[in-house]
Design an enzyme around this catalytic site. Sequence first.
Site, mmCIF file in Angstrom:
data_model
loop_
_atom_site.group_PDB
_atom_site.id
_atom_site.type_symbol
_atom_site.label_atom_id
_atom_site.label_comp_id
_atom_site.label_asym_id
_atom_site.label_seq_id
_atom_site.Cartn_x
_atom_site.Cartn_y
_atom_site.Cartn_z
ATOM 1 N N GLN A 20 0.856 -1.186 0.000
ATOM 2 C CA GLN A 20 0.000 0.000 0.000
ATOM 3 C C GLN A 20 0.891 1.234 0.000
ATOM 4 O O GLN A 20 1.538 1.550 1.005
ATOM 5 C CB GLN A 20 -0.924 -0.025 1.202
ATOM 6 C CG GLN A 20 -1.814 -1.263 1.257
ATOM 7 C CD GLN A 20 -2.816 -1.336 0.123
ATOM 8 O OE1 GLN A 20 -3.801 -0.597 0.095
ATOM 9 N NE2 GLN A 20 -2.572 -2.224 -0.834
ATOM 10 N N ARG A 37 -4.581 3.727 4.564
ATOM 11 C CA ARG A 37 -3.953 4.550 3.537
ATOM 12 C C ARG A 37 -4.250 3.967 2.157
ATOM 13 O O ARG A 37 -4.655 2.813 2.010
ATOM 14 C CB ARG A 37 -2.451 4.654 3.763
ATOM 15 C CG ARG A 37 -1.651 3.387 3.536
ATOM 16 C CD ARG A 37 -0.169 3.655 3.798
ATOM 17 N NE ARG A 37 0.676 2.513 3.515
ATOM 18 C CZ ARG A 37 1.009 1.577 4.382
ATOM 19 N NH1 ARG A 37 0.513 1.615 5.614
ATOM 20 N NH2 ARG A 37 1.812 0.585 4.033
ATOM 21 N N ALA A 81 -11.882 2.438 4.193
ATOM 22 C CA ALA A 81 -10.911 1.604 3.494
ATOM 23 C C ALA A 81 -10.038 2.419 2.539
ATOM 24 O O ALA A 81 -10.233 3.621 2.352
ATOM 25 C CB ALA A 81 -11.629 0.488 2.746
ATOM 26 N N HIS A 82 -9.094 1.732 1.901
ATOM 27 C CA HIS A 82 -8.092 2.433 1.094
ATOM 28 C C HIS A 82 -8.709 3.112 -0.130
ATOM 29 O O HIS A 82 -9.630 2.626 -0.747
ATOM 30 C CB HIS A 82 -6.934 1.504 0.681
ATOM 31 C CG HIS A 82 -7.338 0.281 -0.087
ATOM 32 N ND1 HIS A 82 -6.444 -0.690 -0.445
ATOM 33 C CD2 HIS A 82 -8.524 -0.133 -0.563
ATOM 34 C CE1 HIS A 82 -7.055 -1.635 -1.116
ATOM 35 N NE2 HIS A 82 -8.319 -1.318 -1.209
ATOM 36 N N ASN A 83 -8.173 4.280 -0.409
ATOM 37 C CA ASN A 83 -8.528 5.084 -1.588
ATOM 38 C C ASN A 83 -9.939 5.667 -1.545
ATOM 39 O O ASN A 83 -10.436 6.178 -2.554
ATOM 40 C CB ASN A 83 -8.342 4.292 -2.889
ATOM 41 C CG ASN A 83 -6.897 3.936 -3.151
ATOM 42 O OD1 ASN A 83 -6.454 2.831 -2.830
ATOM 43 N ND2 ASN A 83 -6.143 4.870 -3.706
#
Length: 343
Positions: free
Chosen positions: A209, A229, A250-252
């Site tokens: 990540q 991240r 969650a990511h993004n």
Amino acid sequence: MADARFFSSAGPYSVHDLTEKIGLKKHDSDLVLSGVASLDEAGPNELSFFSNNKLKDALLVTRAGAVLVTKPHAHLLPGGCLALLCDDPYRSMAEAAQLFFPEVANSRPRKAAQAGSGNIHPDVVLGKNVILEPNVVIRAGVEVGDGSYIGSNAYIGHGVVMGRDCTIGANATVSYALLGDRVIVHSGANIGCDGFGFAPGAAHVKIPQLGRVILQDNVEIGGNAVIDRGGLGDTCIGEGSKIDNLVHIAHNVQLGRHCFITATCAVAGSSTLGDYVQMGGGAKVTGHVEIGDRCVISANSTVLRSFPADCNIAGTPARLREEMYRDQAFMSRQRKKAQTEQT
């Protein structure tokens, strides 16, 4: 594109060496690649990948030096972009990212930023009137703005930048993150941990990540909340948004300005929520959907598709609240009618 403040590449690698190491057909190109990035952010010396037809427009104009792609899509690459053919671009990208960033693949900070002899790294920059409670750990390259407060046993990872008058509660963890002014992170929260990214297969491959978390001015994060991240881009929480206890982002994910996300909500990866969105307790939003400005999501709803602005959303699977009420009223009338006919 991986931020050098947080991530150090083990590259560069020539295309010849890269394809050999990740088990692809060897290329004799003299192109040298310095890292990995998304299609829209990659530069001429970076590697990207294409595995989602929704990103076809980005593929057509990418500036990436090379792209991992299946043979049927290779013709879509712009001139000067090298096609690295593979059966599973997502998995091959995971393997390439592990090659460039082996420390991140093992969920470890870069070696230059790992623990020294003391809790506060000597190159940390502290502003005026900063308060550090006992047992705070602050790693290399951190900058803390004037008037900020960091509670006992909090951990601030390498490279983190905090603006003025921020508050970090006891036992909170902040890493791979940039914080604006007057940000509050309550006790036990985890900001910047790994997103849940794996390329599935007989043996799942962990995807490093390589993004960050951006908390804009006046954001507040509740106790034991977790904000992952980004994978290749960033996870962003917009100005003035308030996130309650035990929330998972969650990511993004891109969360707009002045949103309310109440306790135990979850937003899955790469979804976008507009400004002034409200989520009732326990509501869930699946990945890769868009929720328009000023939408209100009722408690315990499960959102599986996108909605435009100004919608009231409810149910599982979620739909417009007025549609749900109308259908419930219809079913109630039908049930009463059937009961009457039976008597």
